[in-house]
Design a protein around this motif. Structure first.
Motif, PDB file in Angstrom:
ATOM      1  N   ARG A   4      -8.657 -19.241  13.936  1.00 37.91           N
ATOM      2  CA  ARG A   4      -8.394 -18.780  15.301  1.00 37.91           C
ATOM      3  C   ARG A   4      -7.111 -17.953  15.319  1.00 37.91           C
ATOM      4  NH1 ARG A   4      -7.313 -22.803  19.124  1.00 37.91           N
ATOM      5  NH2 ARG A   4      -6.673 -24.229  17.468  1.00 37.91           N
ATOM      6  N   HIS A   6      -4.627 -15.615  17.739  1.00 39.38           N
ATOM      7  CA  HIS A   6      -4.217 -15.172  19.077  1.00 39.38           C
ATOM      8  C   HIS A   6      -3.233 -14.023  18.900  1.00 39.38           C
ATOM      9  CE1 HIS A   6      -5.684 -19.235  19.850  1.00 39.38           C
ATOM     10  NE2 HIS A   6      -5.786 -18.917  21.135  1.00 39.38           N
ATOM     11  N   HIS A  41      -0.680 -21.147  27.688  1.00 40.18           N
ATOM     12  CA  HIS A  41      -1.961 -20.575  27.289  1.00 40.18           C
ATOM     13  C   HIS A  41      -2.074 -20.273  25.791  1.00 40.18           C
ATOM     14  CE1 HIS A  41      -2.951 -20.246  31.511  1.00 40.18           C
ATOM     15  NE2 HIS A  41      -1.797 -19.640  31.727  1.00 40.18           N
ATOM     16  N   LEU A  42      -1.109 -20.754  25.019  1.00 42.26           N
ATOM     17  CA  LEU A  42      -1.146 -20.540  23.577  1.00 42.26           C
ATOM     18  C   LEU A  42      -1.171 -21.881  22.856  1.00 42.26           C
ATOM     19  CD1 LEU A  42       1.517 -17.684  23.341  1.00 42.26           C
ATOM     20  CD2 LEU A  42      -0.952 -17.453  22.984  1.00 42.26           C
ATOM     21  N   PRO A  43      -1.852 -21.963  21.704  1.00 41.07           N
ATOM     22  CA  PRO A  43      -1.929 -23.239  20.980  1.00 41.07           C
ATOM     23  C   PRO A  43      -0.557 -23.681  20.484  1.00 41.07           C
ATOM     24  CG  PRO A  43      -2.786 -21.437  19.644  1.00 41.07           C
ATOM     25  CD  PRO A  43      -2.580 -20.881  21.016  1.00 41.07           C
ATOM     26  N   ARG A  44      -0.317 -24.975  20.541  1.00 43.13           N
ATOM     27  CA  ARG A  44       0.981 -25.507  20.135  1.00 43.13           C
ATOM     28  C   ARG A  44       1.050 -25.821  18.648  1.00 43.13           C
ATOM     29  NH1 ARG A  44       2.627 -29.662  25.105  1.00 43.13           N
ATOM     30  NH2 ARG A  44       2.484 -28.103  26.789  1.00 43.13           N
ATOM     31  N   ASP A  45      -0.097 -25.886  17.995  1.00 48.25           N
ATOM     32  CA  ASP A  45      -0.124 -26.253  16.583  1.00 48.25           C
ATOM     33  C   ASP A  45      -0.264 -25.034  15.680  1.00 48.25           C
ATOM     34  OD1 ASP A  45      -2.664 -25.651  17.459  1.00 48.25           O
ATOM     35  OD2 ASP A  45      -3.665 -27.129  16.183  1.00 48.25           O
ATOM     36  N   ALA A  46       0.054 -23.864  16.208  1.00 48.23           N
ATOM     37  CA  ALA A  46      -0.194 -22.627  15.476  1.00 48.23           C
ATOM     38  C   ALA A  46       0.964 -22.246  14.555  1.00 48.23           C
ATOM     39  CB  ALA A  46      -0.449 -21.484  16.462  1.00 48.23           C
ATOM     40  N   GLN A 134      -4.955 -23.114   9.825  1.00 46.00           N
ATOM     41  CA  GLN A 134      -4.103 -23.336  10.986  1.00 46.00           C
ATOM     42  C   GLN A 134      -4.261 -22.159  11.950  1.00 46.00           C
ATOM     43  OE1 GLN A 134       0.029 -23.593   9.932  1.00 46.00           O
ATOM     44  NE2 GLN A 134       0.647 -24.534  11.866  1.00 46.00           N
ATOM     45  N   PRO A 135      -4.319 -22.423  13.253  1.00 39.81           N
ATOM     46  CA  PRO A 135      -4.356 -21.304  14.212  1.00 39.81           C
ATOM     47  C   PRO A 135      -3.141 -20.410  14.017  1.00 39.81           C
ATOM     48  CG  PRO A 135      -4.807 -23.387  15.316  1.00 39.81           C
ATOM     49  CD  PRO A 135      -4.346 -23.739  13.938  1.00 39.81           C
ATOM     50  N   GLU A 172      -8.008 -12.889  21.626  1.00 36.52           N
ATOM     51  CA  GLU A 172      -8.337 -13.962  20.680  1.00 36.52           C
ATOM     52  C   GLU A 172      -9.514 -13.544  19.795  1.00 36.52           C
ATOM     53  OE1 GLU A 172      -9.391 -18.777  20.682  1.00 36.52           O
ATOM     54  OE2 GLU A 172      -8.925 -17.706  22.551  1.00 36.52           O
ATOM     55  N   HIS A 174     -11.811 -14.898  16.289  1.00 33.77           N
ATOM     56  CA  HIS A 174     -12.155 -16.003  15.405  1.00 33.77           C
ATOM     57  C   HIS A 174     -12.804 -15.448  14.144  1.00 33.77           C
ATOM     58  CE1 HIS A 174     -12.465 -19.201  18.862  1.00 33.77           C
ATOM     59  NE2 HIS A 174     -11.258 -18.687  18.741  1.00 33.77           N
TER      60      HIS A 174
END
Length: 247
Positions: A4, A6, A41-46, A134-135, A172, A174
């Protein structure tokens, strides 16, 4: 496995407002509000990476990513001798190079980079990251985002001119088994979210929430004025009228 990605276009700058080819400039107040509005609005684990440009560093920093890794491949197309000037000014001097730049993906500004070269660079970067577990959140530029969309769709480099990418927007993508697909493009927070971000900045002593142009004006859509250098679907007539870059 699905990767993923972004892609975040930096917030508004003075060059974005002026439809100019940017130098290395910071965000303006509106740009900082646009960036802050992206927080939820953004992934925290990226894994977070960014272009070397100040405007991308500032966008990442507003969101708490001062330590984002710098990746030179995420830089905007080089504008060479055109940096710091407006499309309208260049067109008034000599329209032919501006028209060529807007219609021929192989054309490069003097000392700069062509759309084809930018697209090849972005394609290589995407290929190198297509198997990330990882994103990835990448703070970059409109030109890079447009090129990435064209790559994902298998479109020619010139298709980038037909894609709008607004300041402070998320696109985004994928990748599955090395093949990219477009999931969403040019997504922006609501006007209310941007206004709330501006109010938060004012409360923290950053800006006056009622000073100048409302940062939410124009939020949620691509501006023709950020077409070329960071751009969308510009024409030579747009350039003559003063519509143009600012990536």
């Amino acid at each position: 496995m699905t990767t993923r990605l972004h892609l975040v276009r930096h917030g508004t700058t003075a060059a974005v407002r002026a439809a100019g080819f940017p130098r290395d400039e910071d965000l303006d107040d509106r740009g900082r509000a646009e960036a802050l509005a992206l927080a939820a609005h953004l992934p925290r684990d990226a894994r977070v990476v960014r272009s070397p440009a100040r405007r991308c560093a500032a966008t990442a920093a507003v969101l708490g990513h001062d330590d984002a890794a710098v990746d030179p491949q995420l830089r905007e197309a080089g504008f060479g001798d055109w940096a710091g000037r407006s499309v309208a000014e260049l067109h008034a001097e000599d329209p032919a190079p501006v028209v060529a730049w807007m219609t021929d993906p192989s054309f490069a500004p003097p000392g700069g980079e062509s759309l084809e070269a930018l697209t090849a660079r972005v394609d290589a970067w995407m290929s190198a990251h297509a198997a990330s577990e990882q994103p990835i959140v990448a703070f970059t530029h409109g030109g890079v985002v447009r090129a990435a969309i064209a790559v994902a769709l298998g479109a020619p480099a010139g298709a980038a001119w037909r894609i709008d990418v607004s300041p402070g927007s998320i696109t985004e993508l994928h990748a599955h088994d090395g093949r990219w697909r477009l999931t969403r493009a040019n997504w922006t927070p609501t006007r209310d979210e941007v206004r709330a971000a501006r109010a938060t900045q004012a409360a923290e002593g950053g800006t006056d929430a009622h000073e100048g142009t409302d940062p939410a004006d124009g939020a949620g859509g691509g501006s023709v004025a950020d077409v070329s250098a960071d751009g969308g679907s510009a024409t030579a007539a747009d350039a003559a009228a003063g519509d143009g870059p600012a990536r």
